[in-house]
Design a protein around this motif. Structure first.
Motif, PDB file in Angstrom:
ATOM      1  N   GLY A  26      -2.969   4.663  -3.758  1.00 52.55           N
ATOM      2  CA  GLY A  26      -2.544   3.475  -3.019  1.00 52.55           C
ATOM      3  C   GLY A  26      -3.524   2.952  -1.995  1.00 52.55           C
ATOM      4  O   GLY A  26      -3.184   2.054  -1.219  1.00 52.55           O
ATOM      5  N   GLY A  27      -4.717   3.491  -1.945  1.00 52.31           N
ATOM      6  CA  GLY A  27      -5.720   2.975  -1.017  1.00 52.31           C
ATOM      7  C   GLY A  27      -5.573   3.521   0.399  1.00 52.31           C
ATOM      8  O   GLY A  27      -4.751   4.393   0.680  1.00 52.31           O
ATOM      9  N   TRP A  28      -6.405   2.964   1.297  1.00 52.46           N
ATOM     10  CA  TRP A  28      -6.532   3.484   2.660  1.00 52.46           C
ATOM     11  C   TRP A  28      -5.625   2.798   3.684  1.00 52.46           C
ATOM     12  O   TRP A  28      -5.512   3.251   4.818  1.00 52.46           O
ATOM     13  CB  TRP A  28      -7.983   3.333   3.129  1.00 52.46           C
ATOM     14  N   LEU A  42      -2.308   2.353   4.191  1.00 54.93           N
ATOM     15  CA  LEU A  42      -1.193   3.099   4.784  1.00 54.93           C
ATOM     16  C   LEU A  42      -1.698   4.238   5.654  1.00 54.93           C
ATOM     17  O   LEU A  42      -1.234   4.426   6.792  1.00 54.93           O
ATOM     18  CB  LEU A  42      -0.276   3.647   3.681  1.00 54.93           C
ATOM     19  N   LEU A  43      -2.691   4.999   5.149  1.00 49.91           N
ATOM     20  CA  LEU A  43      -3.221   6.123   5.938  1.00 49.91           C
ATOM     21  C   LEU A  43      -3.807   5.627   7.259  1.00 49.91           C
ATOM     22  O   LEU A  43      -3.639   6.262   8.307  1.00 49.91           O
ATOM     23  CB  LEU A  43      -4.275   6.887   5.131  1.00 49.91           C
ATOM     24  N   GLY A  44      -4.478   4.481   7.223  1.00 48.00           N
ATOM     25  CA  GLY A  44      -5.026   3.903   8.457  1.00 48.00           C
ATOM     26  C   GLY A  44      -3.935   3.621   9.472  1.00 48.00           C
ATOM     27  O   GLY A  44      -4.082   3.915  10.667  1.00 48.00           O
ATOM     28  N   CYS A  45      -2.815   3.055   9.011  1.00 41.74           N
ATOM     29  CA  CYS A  45      -1.694   2.776   9.911  1.00 41.74           C
ATOM     30  C   CYS A  45      -1.095   4.063  10.471  1.00 41.74           C
ATOM     31  O   CYS A  45      -0.697   4.119  11.642  1.00 41.74           O
ATOM     32  CB  CYS A  45      -0.615   1.986   9.170  1.00 41.74           C
ATOM     33  N   GLN A  46      -1.039   5.093   9.632  1.00 42.11           N
ATOM     34  CA  GLN A  46      -0.478   6.371  10.087  1.00 42.11           C
ATOM     35  C   GLN A  46      -1.333   6.975  11.206  1.00 42.11           C
ATOM     36  O   GLN A  46      -0.810   7.483  12.204  1.00 42.11           O
ATOM     37  CB  GLN A  46      -0.389   7.364   8.923  1.00 42.11           C
ATOM     38  N   VAL A  47      -2.645   6.924  11.039  1.00 40.70           N
ATOM     39  CA  VAL A  47      -3.562   7.458  12.049  1.00 40.70           C
ATOM     40  C   VAL A  47      -3.441   6.659  13.345  1.00 40.70           C
ATOM     41  O   VAL A  47      -3.426   7.222  14.456  1.00 40.70           O
ATOM     42  CB  VAL A  47      -5.020   7.460  11.531  1.00 40.70           C
ATOM     43  N   ILE A  48      -3.340   5.333  13.216  1.00 40.14           N
ATOM     44  CA  ILE A  48      -3.197   4.493  14.408  1.00 40.14           C
ATOM     45  C   ILE A  48      -1.894   4.819  15.142  1.00 40.14           C
ATOM     46  O   ILE A  48      -1.869   4.922  16.375  1.00 40.14           O
ATOM     47  CB  ILE A  48      -3.279   3.003  14.018  1.00 40.14           C
ATOM     48  N   GLU A  49      -0.801   4.998  14.395  1.00 40.03           N
ATOM     49  CA  GLU A  49       0.468   5.374  15.046  1.00 40.03           C
ATOM     50  C   GLU A  49       0.308   6.677  15.827  1.00 40.03           C
ATOM     51  O   GLU A  49       0.740   6.795  16.982  1.00 40.03           O
ATOM     52  CB  GLU A  49       1.600   5.518  14.024  1.00 40.03           C
ATOM     53  N   LEU A  50      -0.329   7.659  15.207  1.00 37.43           N
ATOM     54  CA  LEU A  50      -0.551   8.949  15.859  1.00 37.43           C
ATOM     55  C   LEU A  50      -1.308   8.763  17.181  1.00 37.43           C
ATOM     56  O   LEU A  50      -0.911   9.301  18.225  1.00 37.43           O
ATOM     57  CB  LEU A  50      -1.330   9.853  14.891  1.00 37.43           C
ATOM     58  N   LEU A  51      -2.370   7.981  17.141  1.00 38.00           N
ATOM     59  CA  LEU A  51      -3.219   7.813  18.327  1.00 38.00           C
ATOM     60  C   LEU A  51      -2.522   7.026  19.429  1.00 38.00           C
ATOM     61  O   LEU A  51      -2.623   7.366  20.607  1.00 38.00           O
ATOM     62  CB  LEU A  51      -4.532   7.127  17.929  1.00 38.00           C
ATOM     63  N   PRO A  85       0.845  -1.202   0.000  1.00 39.56           N
ATOM     64  CA  PRO A  85       0.000   0.000   0.000  1.00 39.56           C
ATOM     65  C   PRO A  85       0.879   1.250   0.000  1.00 39.56           C
ATOM     66  O   PRO A  85       1.998   1.232   0.506  1.00 39.56           O
ATOM     67  CB  PRO A  85      -0.779  -0.118   1.312  1.00 39.56           C
ATOM     68  N   TYR A  86       0.343   2.319  -0.561  1.00 38.89           N
ATOM     69  CA  TYR A  86       1.085   3.585  -0.573  1.00 38.89           C
ATOM     70  C   TYR A  86       0.089   4.726  -0.420  1.00 38.89           C
ATOM     71  O   TYR A  86      -1.046   4.498   0.010  1.00 38.89           O
ATOM     72  CB  TYR A  86       1.954   3.709  -1.841  1.00 38.89           C
ATOM     73  N   GLY A  87       0.489   5.947  -0.724  1.00 37.55           N
ATOM     74  CA  GLY A  87      -0.307   7.123  -0.393  1.00 37.55           C
ATOM     75  C   GLY A  87      -1.703   7.139  -1.012  1.00 37.55           C
ATOM     76  O   GLY A  87      -1.877   6.803  -2.188  1.00 37.55           O
ATOM     77  N   LEU A  88      -2.685   7.567  -0.234  1.00 37.98           N
ATOM     78  CA  LEU A  88      -4.075   7.616  -0.702  1.00 37.98           C
ATOM     79  C   LEU A  88      -4.216   8.501  -1.932  1.00 37.98           C
ATOM     80  O   LEU A  88      -4.856   8.113  -2.914  1.00 37.98           O
ATOM     81  CB  LEU A  88      -4.969   8.140   0.432  1.00 37.98           C
ATOM     82  N   PHE A  89      -3.609   9.691  -1.915  1.00 38.74           N
ATOM     83  CA  PHE A  89      -3.723  10.613  -3.051  1.00 38.74           C
ATOM     84  C   PHE A  89      -2.946  10.123  -4.267  1.00 38.74           C
ATOM     85  O   PHE A  89      -3.138  10.638  -5.374  1.00 38.74           O
ATOM     86  CB  PHE A  89      -3.225  12.007  -2.665  1.00 38.74           C
TER      87      PHE A  89
END
Length: 462
Positions: free
Chosen positions: A383-385, A387-396, A376-380
């Motif tokens: 690359g789908g959701w 990677l972005l999901g993992c990024q948000v989880i890391e933040l939280l 997976p890679y960047g949403l824009f």
């Protein structure tokens, strides 16, 4: 099995590259020291310089004894490492001393971020406690999650989260957010400096005493970031199989370019943004803006195009400007803007990576250019959701983990009366009340005591 001559040469070159990067990251300690010193009032310059030294020396011992083991211990435990304490069994087939030194330079940077948030009002002994705990336990656990091959958030895991794992290449979250969230709780529990807000809650300017040191510190940090971001490749002599002339050396050059562009863009936007808001060109604000751009690009520096780095820097400047306005409204006092800068821009950096990571560069950074692997890679970028999901989880999870570990540490020190200095000591300045005298021979407030003995006599101690 013996290494061939070619393997020995490659190993030597990669080791020299990693050691050079470690030395560059260590230079950031000098940058932090200069930035901190220039950003506080003259009567606290000695104190903040000493805390920067303490962050390095205490962090060295705690990271050697515990931190590296918790972060990179070879184990199937996805939460925390359980071996390599005090570098036992190092070097081995996975790690050698150069890798330890590089990771150590990261660990001591975290405590430097936190010490800026609680500057000018904290008892010196409190620094010793939180610095040891932060660099020896709190930070290494997060590093294990994201950077160890057994970590539950790791891109290198055998079964990565959402088939992706979180891309935090050099630590927008792992380093900068961890330091910032710890600093947030310290500053919140201590409260603002005496006189920072008037009786009506309006902020009273408390500008740092030396703009020269702030600018010097900013450029030293910029220099060090060329070890922080490009150095995170660990190896420079890795050729990509799908090309004839590209390898990690290409990606490392691109990473240095994206780092420079993000910081520079953020600096320009901050320059004009603050000009519109306050009516003059402010050097200190621009320096913080530049650093905010660097913090934001640190997550995605290796996996985004140079044009995307400009987008990253543009928005990071507004994140910093906006958060600075918000915290003033809330009467939150962070002398170095570390919470807003490292926390806000670090969080934006994680989200940015989830939006703009390019597939080709993700494969280069994490699969040595093996194009047969799908990630997976960047949403824009299509690359789908995942990677972005993992990024948000890391933040939280960073917000949660650092809050439940460092919050109680600061609160316990506060309840025991060993966190904040007295009002009298704060007004006199930490240098004279705690460190034997001022950092400078001449001091503008001539009615103040000049030496520790004078201070003691003034307060009735014989």
């Amino acid at each position: 099995m013996e290494m061939s001559w070619e393997q020995s040469v490659a190993y030597s070159i990669n080791t020299v590259y990693l050691l050079f990067s470690a030395y560059l990251v260590f230079v950031m300690q000098l940058g932090f020291a200069m930035l901190c010193a220039g950003s506080v009032r003259a009567k606290n310059a000695m104190n903040i310089m000493l805390t920067n030294v303490v962050d390095a020396v205490v962090g060295s011992i705690s990271y050697y004894l515990f931190g590296f083991a918790f972060a990179f211990g070879d184990t199937s435990n996805p939460f925390i490492g359980t071996n390599f304490f005090a570098l036992k069994d190092i070097p081995n087939t996975s790690f050698d001393y150069s890798f330890f030194l590089y990771q150590w330079a990261f660990a001591i940077a975290v405590a430097g971020i936190t010490s800026g948030s609680i500057a000018e009002r904290t008892q010196f002994s409190a620094y010793l406690v939180f610095s040891f705990f932060l660099s020896g336990f709190v930070y290494p656990v997060v590093a294990h999650w994201v950077w160890s091959s057994s970590g539950w958030l790791s891109v290198s895991s055998t079964n990565p989260l959402f088939a992706s794992g979180a891309i935090d290449f050099a630590g927008s979250g792992v380093v900068h957010m961890v330091g910032a969230v710890a600093g947030f709780w310290g500053a919140l529990i201590e409260g603002p400096r005496v006189g920072r807000f008037d009786a009506f809650g309006k902020p009273v300017p408390m500008r740092g005493h030396n703009a020269t040191l702030v600018v010097l510190g900013t450029f030293l940090l910029w220099f060090g970031w060329f070890g922080f971001n490009p150095g995170s490749f660990d190896k420079i002599l890795v050729a990509y199989p799908s090309t004839t002339n590209q390898g990690n050396w290409t990606a490392i050059g691109r990473t240095a370019v994206t780092t420079t562009l993000a910081g520079s863009t953020a600096g320009i936007v901050t320059l004009f943004g603050r000009r519109l808001l306050v009516g003059h060109w402010d050097a200190l604000d621009v320096c913080n803006g530049v650093l905010g751009g660097f913090v934001a690009i640190t997550s995605g520096c290796a996996v985004v195009e140079p044009w995307a780095a400009i987008v990253c820097g543009f928005f990071s400047a507004w994140v910093l400007i906006g958060l600075n306005i918000v915290v003033m409204k809330l009467n939150f006092d962070d002398p170095l803007e570390a919470t807003q800068l490292h926390g806000g821009c670090g969080a934006w950096g994680l989200i940015f990576t989830g939006l703009f990571a390019k597939e080709e560069f993700v494969i280069q950074a994490y699969e040595a250019g093996d194009t047969s692997v799908v990630r997976p890679y960047g949403l824009f970028m299509g690359g789908g959701w995942g990677l972005l999901g993992c990024q948000v989880i890391e933040l939280l999870v960073i917000l949660g983990w650092v809050s439940v570990t460092m919050g109680p540490i600061f609160y316990a020190q506060h309840r025991l009366g060993i966190l904040r200095i007295s009002v009298e000591e704060e007004i006199a300045g930490l240098d004279i009340s705690s460190h034997g005298g001022y950092a400078y021979n001449t001091h503008q407030e001539e009615n103040q005591p000049r030496f520790y003995a004078d201070y003691m006599r003034m307060h009735g101690h014989s």
